[in-house]
Every structure is written in structure tokens, then in C-alpha cells.
Design a protein around this motif. Structure first.
Motif, PDB file in Angstrom:
ATOM      1  N   SER A   6      37.089  11.370 -61.339  1.00 58.97           N
ATOM      2  CA  SER A   6      36.101  11.104 -62.388  1.00 58.97           C
ATOM      3  C   SER A   6      36.472   9.820 -63.121  1.00 58.97           C
ATOM      4  N   VAL A   7      35.469   9.004 -63.336  1.00 61.14           N
ATOM      5  CA  VAL A   7      35.669   7.725 -64.004  1.00 61.14           C
ATOM      6  C   VAL A   7      34.842   7.711 -65.275  1.00 61.14           C
ATOM      7  N   ARG A   8      35.476   7.419 -66.361  1.00 58.37           N
ATOM      8  CA  ARG A   8      34.784   7.329 -67.642  1.00 58.37           C
ATOM      9  C   ARG A   8      34.883   5.906 -68.173  1.00 58.37           C
ATOM     10  N   GLY A   9      33.834   5.456 -68.739  1.00 59.24           N
ATOM     11  CA  GLY A   9      33.831   4.104 -69.276  1.00 59.24           C
ATOM     12  C   GLY A   9      32.768   3.952 -70.334  1.00 59.24           C
ATOM     13  N   TYR A  10      32.847   2.855 -71.019  1.00 59.00           N
ATOM     14  CA  TYR A  10      31.898   2.610 -72.098  1.00 59.00           C
ATOM     15  C   TYR A  10      30.982   1.430 -71.779  1.00 59.00           C
ATOM     16  N   TRP A  11      31.035   0.949 -70.507  1.00 61.99           N
ATOM     17  CA  TRP A  11      30.135  -0.148 -70.151  1.00 61.99           C
ATOM     18  C   TRP A  11      29.384   0.228 -68.867  1.00 61.99           C
ATOM     19  N   TRP A  12      28.347  -0.531 -68.564  1.00 62.88           N
ATOM     20  CA  TRP A  12      27.449  -0.254 -67.435  1.00 62.88           C
ATOM     21  C   TRP A  12      28.139  -0.590 -66.110  1.00 62.88           C
ATOM     22  N   GLY A  13      27.906   0.259 -65.089  1.00 64.60           N
ATOM     23  CA  GLY A  13      28.336  -0.089 -63.750  1.00 64.60           C
ATOM     24  C   GLY A  13      29.314   0.869 -63.112  1.00 64.60           C
ATOM     25  N   HIS A  14      29.909   1.832 -63.812  1.00 62.50           N
ATOM     26  CA  HIS A  14      30.860   2.755 -63.206  1.00 62.50           C
ATOM     27  C   HIS A  14      30.118   3.838 -62.434  1.00 62.50           C
ATOM     28  N   ASP A  15      30.695   4.254 -61.293  1.00 67.18           N
ATOM     29  CA  ASP A  15      30.099   5.297 -60.453  1.00 67.18           C
ATOM     30  C   ASP A  15      30.474   6.664 -60.990  1.00 67.18           C
ATOM     31  N   THR A  16      29.493   7.531 -61.030  1.00 64.77           N
ATOM     32  CA  THR A  16      29.742   8.917 -61.392  1.00 64.77           C
ATOM     33  C   THR A  16      30.125   9.704 -60.146  1.00 64.77           C
ATOM     34  N   LEU A  17      30.447  10.993 -60.328  1.00 62.89           N
ATOM     35  CA  LEU A  17      30.769  11.833 -59.176  1.00 62.89           C
ATOM     36  C   LEU A  17      29.598  11.934 -58.214  1.00 62.89           C
ATOM     37  N   GLU A  18      28.393  12.040 -58.773  1.00 56.73           N
ATOM     38  CA  GLU A  18      27.205  12.126 -57.918  1.00 56.73           C
ATOM     39  C   GLU A  18      27.025  10.852 -57.110  1.00 56.73           C
ATOM     40  N   ASP A  19      27.310   9.705 -57.723  1.00 59.21           N
ATOM     41  CA  ASP A  19      27.185   8.445 -56.994  1.00 59.21           C
ATOM     42  C   ASP A  19      28.212   8.361 -55.860  1.00 59.21           C
ATOM     43  N   GLN A  20      29.405   8.834 -56.096  1.00 53.18           N
ATOM     44  CA  GLN A  20      30.423   8.812 -55.059  1.00 53.18           C
ATOM     45  C   GLN A  20      30.064   9.740 -53.906  1.00 53.18           C
ATOM     46  N   TRP A  21      29.541  10.918 -54.225  1.00 53.07           N
ATOM     47  CA  TRP A  21      29.116  11.840 -53.164  1.00 53.07           C
ATOM     48  C   TRP A  21      27.960  11.245 -52.358  1.00 53.07           C
ATOM     49  N   SER A  22      27.036  10.619 -53.057  1.00 56.71           N
ATOM     50  CA  SER A  22      25.896  10.008 -52.371  1.00 56.71           C
ATOM     51  C   SER A  22      26.348   8.879 -51.458  1.00 56.71           C
ATOM     52  N   ALA A  23      27.282   8.055 -51.917  1.00 56.18           N
ATOM     53  CA  ALA A  23      27.784   6.960 -51.087  1.00 56.18           C
ATOM     54  C   ALA A  23      28.523   7.490 -49.864  1.00 56.18           C
ATOM     55  N   GLU A  24      29.290   8.564 -50.034  1.00 58.24           N
ATOM     56  CA  GLU A  24      30.006   9.154 -48.899  1.00 58.24           C
ATOM     57  C   GLU A  24      29.041   9.754 -47.883  1.00 58.24           C
ATOM     58  N   LYS A  25      27.964  10.348 -48.354  1.00 58.31           N
ATOM     59  CA  LYS A  25      26.974  10.938 -47.457  1.00 58.31           C
ATOM     60  C   LYS A  25      26.273   9.858 -46.645  1.00 58.31           C
ATOM     61  N   LYS A  26      25.919   8.747 -47.288  1.00 62.32           N
ATOM     62  CA  LYS A  26      25.276   7.659 -46.574  1.00 62.32           C
ATOM     63  C   LYS A  26      26.211   7.045 -45.535  1.00 62.32           C
ATOM     64  N   LYS A  27      27.491   7.009 -45.845  1.00 63.27           N
ATOM     65  CA  LYS A  27      28.458   6.468 -44.900  1.00 63.27           C
ATOM     66  C   LYS A  27      28.573   7.350 -43.669  1.00 63.27           C
ATOM     67  N   LYS A  28      28.553   8.680 -43.855  1.00 65.41           N
ATOM     68  CA  LYS A  28      28.646   9.597 -42.724  1.00 65.41           C
ATOM     69  C   LYS A  28      27.393   9.552 -41.854  1.00 65.41           C
ATOM     70  N   GLU A  29      26.246   9.272 -42.461  1.00 61.61           N
ATOM     71  CA  GLU A  29      25.010   9.207 -41.690  1.00 61.61           C
ATOM     72  C   GLU A  29      25.027   8.070 -40.679  1.00 61.61           C
ATOM     73  N   LYS A  30      25.857   7.065 -40.917  1.00 59.69           N
ATOM     74  CA  LYS A  30      25.942   5.946 -39.993  1.00 59.69           C
ATOM     75  C   LYS A  30      26.899   6.212 -38.837  1.00 59.69           C
ATOM     76  N   ASP A  31      27.627   7.318 -38.880  1.00 59.52           N
ATOM     77  CA  ASP A  31      28.545   7.646 -37.788  1.00 59.52           C
ATOM     78  C   ASP A  31      27.760   8.036 -36.546  1.00 59.52           C
ATOM     79  N   VAL A  32      28.382   7.882 -35.372  1.00 59.59           N
ATOM     80  CA  VAL A  32      27.762   8.271 -34.114  1.00 59.59           C
ATOM     81  C   VAL A  32      28.169   9.689 -33.757  1.00 59.59           C
ATOM     82  N   ILE A  33      27.349  10.312 -32.899  1.00 62.75           N
ATOM     83  CA  ILE A  33      27.606  11.675 -32.447  1.00 62.75           C
ATOM     84  C   ILE A  33      27.915  11.623 -30.958  1.00 62.75           C
TER      85      ILE A  33
END
Length: 349
Positions: A6-33
């Protein structure tokens, strides 16, 4: 699995937990089967890879055309410029139907094809749960097709209740051997669901209005080593150049080409295929024109069934009766008028 902090900050631009999960999901979608038979190390397994992200991008072309032709029925006009743009560019369906019927018909055709692409788009989860063969069987049967598995005599298709009597999870030993897609709406993007079928020998795609050169190129590249029977009858979008790729099918034994009069030089294509595959049996195409011998010095070959009527792809066997010897007329006259023959004839007299 990765860890998230978890990242906390007082300025714009930090990723939340949901943003990190979303980025990880998009990365896995690019993997081959990669799918191989359990316990079997196939040498060509690297050639059978699915890239879901690439497959989605392939289908996106047709879906983008569908979005481009959809215009709101209640546009928001803010001035004369928007009104002029509405009347010249962004025309709704009713407006096109009245004043631009050609564009309206083209848009309707694109929309219909886009709907077919959406209904036949590759689904990654279905492949992971069922495996290549059962996944392809479910896809085909729910798209007005039928399949036959190896070791089965009956065709598998939807029953009266709209269901299938095959496993809904991966079960070893279910391999597709024959596919019947006759008169179906199969499109190029849907062929992504028919990969890694190692035992496919029979394929009927006759009278499919969307089968074209690109589809045949993908089919011949995918099943070059296994396909033995191919029916292309009535495929109006195929040309002579499209049929040339059939030379890839190394084990092709039967080719059906009924109702293919629209193909130019079909006779030449058949002869070229027979030159590559001497034992190939071609059904439905008249590639032997015996009328060309009429009025020539070889017209005698047409008399008394001098040419054996063999089925395309058949070869004479020792059991077949020998062909009758028929000497030419001038050879027969020379035989009688030779000096040696005249003396023999005089002695006999």
C-alpha cells in the motif's frame, strides 16, 4: 503470486492497490498459452501457442468498423457547424436510408459481420478448462456445426434440448477427427478456436459464404500434415489463387469442388494439383475435356472406349484387362506393301 504494498501520499499520481491489481491483470492477458498433451513432449509444441492479446486485436478490426457505423439518433447540435457536419459526415441510419442507400447497405453488411465476429471470438477461459479438442467441439456445435471424435461413429451436435452430450471439463482421450461446417456462418476470426487439433482428417466447409482466401490459407497452414478430406463446394469467395495453397496438404486424398464454376482456370488448378498429388481424387470438377481430341489426328483415341475410364486418382492394376492394340492406318498399309510381306503373300498363294 506477487505482493502488493500500500502506498500513501499527499500528491497526485500514486497507484492504489486496485491500480496495481489492474496493471498485473493486463500484464497476464498478454501472456501466451501453450497446450500440449499431458505426458507427451511434442516436438512441434512451440508452434501451437495462443496469444489472447493478439487474437483480441485481430477481432478488434471488425468490431471497430461496427462502432464507426453507429451514430446517435439524437445528436447534440451546438451551432451551424455541427449541423453541417451532421448532414455531410455523421449521418444516422434513417438519414442514410433515405438519401444514401448505398452507404446504408454497406454499413449493414459491416454490422452483420461484426456481430458474427463477436459471437465467434476466441475465449481464453474455455480453452484452459476444456483443452483444444473439447473447446473446439463446444465452439463448433454452438455455431450450427457438428464434429466426430476419434473412435466414435456418430456425429456430435446439439440435442433437442440445445445441449451437448460431451464432457464440460478437460478429459483425456477426446480428439476431433472430423468437422462438418457445411452452410455455417464461420468467419476468419472464428478459426482461432480450431487450433492444435492433431487428429483432424475430415473437414467440410462447403457453402460457407464467409470462407475466402485468407481462411483457406489459415486452414492449410494449420492442418498441412493431417487433413485427408476437404470439401470446398459452393464457396463463392474462393478464387484460383486461393486454391493454389492446397499443395500444402501433404496427405490430401479427396478434394470436392462442386458448384465452383465461378473459379477461373479451375481445370488448370486441378491439373496442377494432380501433378503434385498423382493419387488425389477430385470430385465435382471436369478437368478432363475429351472434346479437345475431336477433329485432330488423335481422334481415333475416342473410338471404342480406347481411353480407359478410370476414376480420378485410381491406377491400373494387374487384374485390369490389357488395352486393345489398334495400329494406325498408314502403319497397316506399310505392313502390307513391304517387300518381305509381298513375298510371303505370294508363297502362300
Amino acid at each position: 503470486p506477487g505482493t502488493y504494498q500500500s502506498v500513501r501520499g499527499y500528491w497526485w499520481g500514486h497507484d492504489t492497490l486496485e491500480d496495481q491489481w489492474s496493471a498485473e491483470k493486463k500484464k497476464k492477458e498478454k501472456d501466451v498459452i501453450s497446450w500440449t498433451r499431458p505426458g507427451v513432449n511434442l516436438q512441434e509444441k512451440n508452434e501451437f501457442l495462443w496469444a489472447p492479446n493478439r487474437v483480441s486485436q485481430e477481432a478488434a478490426f471488425a468490431k471497430e468498423d461496427d462502432k464507426a457505423t453507429k451514430v446517435s439518433f439524437i445528436p447534440k447540435w451546438t451551432g451551424t457547424t455541427d449541423l453541417l457536419s451532421f448532414t455531410t459526415k455523421a449521418k444516422p441510419k434513417f438519414w442514410k436510408l433515405l438519401f444514401y442507400p448505398e452507404e446504408y447497405m454497406e454499413d449493414m453488411a459491416k454490422n452483420r459481420y461484426a456481430l458474427l465476429v463477436k459471437g465467434q471470438e476466441f475465449i481464453k477461459e474455455r480453452l484452459l478448462v476444456l483443452g483444444p479438442d473439447l473447446s473446439a467441439a463446444h465452439f463448433l456445435c454452438y455455431n450450427n456445426c457438428r464434429v466426430r471424435f476419434r473412435g466414435h461413429k456418430e456425429w456430435t451436435e446439439l440435442n433437442a434440448k440445445g445441449g451437448l452430450d460431451i464432457p464440460a471439463v478437460y478429459v483425456p482421450g477426446w480428439f476431433i477427427e472430423a468437422i462438418d461446417c457445411s452452410s455455417s456462418k464461420l468467419v476468419f476470426e472464428g478459426l482461432q478456436n480450431l487450433r492444435n487439433l492433431h487428429y483432424l482428417k475430415y473437414l467440410d466447409i462447403s457453402y460457407c459464404e464467409h470462407i475466402d482466401v485468407w481462411c483457406l490459407d489459415r486452414i492449410t497452414g494449420e492442418y498441412a500434415d493431417t487433413l485427408e478430406y476437404l470439401n470446398l463446394s459452393g464457396c463463392r469467395n474462393l478464387t484460383a489463387h486461393g486454391l493454389e495453397v492446397l499443395w500444402r496438404l501433404k496427405n490430401l486424398k479427396t478434394l470436392v469442388l462442386k458448384d465452383m464454376e465461378h473459379v477461373e482456370d479451375l481445370t488448370l488448378v486441378c491439373l496442377l494439383l494432380l501433378d503434385v498429388f498423382p493419387n488425389l481424387k477430385i470430385i465435382g470438377a471436369e478437368y478432363m475435356d475429351l472434346k479437345l481430341l475431336e477433329g485432330t489426328e488423335h481422334a481415333y483415341l475416342l473410338k471404342d472406349d480406347f481411353i480407359p475410364q478410370l476414376e480420378p486418382g485410381a491406377t491400373p492394376t494387374p487384374a485390369d484387362p490389357p488395352l486393345p492394340f489398334r495400329p494406325r492406318q498408314h502403319e497397316a498399309e506399310d505392313h502390307v506393301t513391304r517387300p518381305g510381306n509381298l513375298e510371303t503373300k505370294a508363297v502362300k498363294n
